[in-house]
Design an enzyme around this catalytic site. Structure first.
Site, PDB file in Angstrom:
ATOM      1  N   GLU A  51       0.815  -1.214   0.000  1.00  0.00           N
ATOM      2  CA  GLU A  51       0.000   0.000   0.000  1.00  0.00           C
ATOM      3  C   GLU A  51       0.848   1.263   0.000  1.00  0.00           C
ATOM      4  OE1 GLU A  51      -2.852   0.106   3.192  1.00  0.00           O
ATOM      5  OE2 GLU A  51      -3.391  -1.989   2.867  1.00  0.00           O
ATOM      6  N   GLY A  83      -2.150 -20.089  -6.440  1.00  0.00           N
ATOM      7  CA  GLY A  83      -2.608 -21.244  -5.695  1.00  0.00           C
ATOM      8  C   GLY A  83      -1.664 -21.707  -4.602  1.00  0.00           C
ATOM      9  N   GLU A 136       8.381 -10.900   7.992  1.00  0.00           N
ATOM     10  CA  GLU A 136       9.541 -10.966   7.098  1.00  0.00           C
ATOM     11  C   GLU A 136      10.846 -10.565   7.789  1.00  0.00           C
ATOM     12  OE1 GLU A 136       8.433  -8.944   3.468  1.00  0.00           O
ATOM     13  OE2 GLU A 136       6.797 -10.367   3.121  1.00  0.00           O
TER      14      GLU A 136
END
Length: 161
Positions: free
Chosen positions: A32, A63, A97
């Site tokens: 964002e 997927g 992360e």
């Protein structure tokens, strides 16, 4: 910088593994805040220079489980560029992360390159500004995990960027 660069282990043990890097760089960023501007430009420059760069919208297979693939990509990257921005700490995906990255630095010798995009490094170290606001809410949800996130941000913010 080739995508098959090999890091030699710090020990001379024959059983030590030698990582073969799938990616030269892993980009960690809050979409964002920076996807359509700074991170896009950075990614373009890196790839134009022949630097194999992982960016979540470029490399994640349809997927696949996003979290496990992101964490695996961190392990497979020689360098991790973390673009800290105002909204970074408002995303638990983003916060996971640097935790993984700091683990990989200690275990595999990867290098963190922090970029402070419109934030002061001291905001990360001291958890002030937008980081303080984010952690007030995060600590209510999971205090133990919030502490791990804080420690990883402090560690990364102490590196010159």
């Amino acid at each position: 910088m080739a995508s098959t660069s090999i890091q030699t282990p710090s020990s001379s043990s024959a059983s030590a593994s030698i990582p073969i890097w799938k990616y030269d760089v892993f980009l960690s960023f809050r979409g964002e805040d920076t996807r359509e501007n700074f991170t896009d430009h950075l990614f373009t420059v890196l790839t134009e220079k022949g630097i194999h760069t992982f960016r979540d919208n470029e490399e994640i297979e349809r997927g696949s489980e996003i979290a496990s693939q992101l964490l695996k990509s961190i392990e497979e990257s020689r360098f991790c560029i973390v673009v800290f921005s105002e909204g970074y700490a408002h995303s638990t995906w983003c916060l996971d992360e640097p935790v993984k990255i700091t683990e990989c630095v200690k275990e595999n010798g990867q290098t963190i390159i922090p970029i402070f995009y419109h934030v002061d490094p001291s905001d990360l170290r001291k958890q002030t500004g937008s980081f303080e606001k984010a952690f007030v809410n995060l600590e209510k949800q999971n205090k133990e995990k919030a502490e791990r996130w804080k420690n990883a941000l402090k560690e990364a913010s102490n590196i010159a960027g």
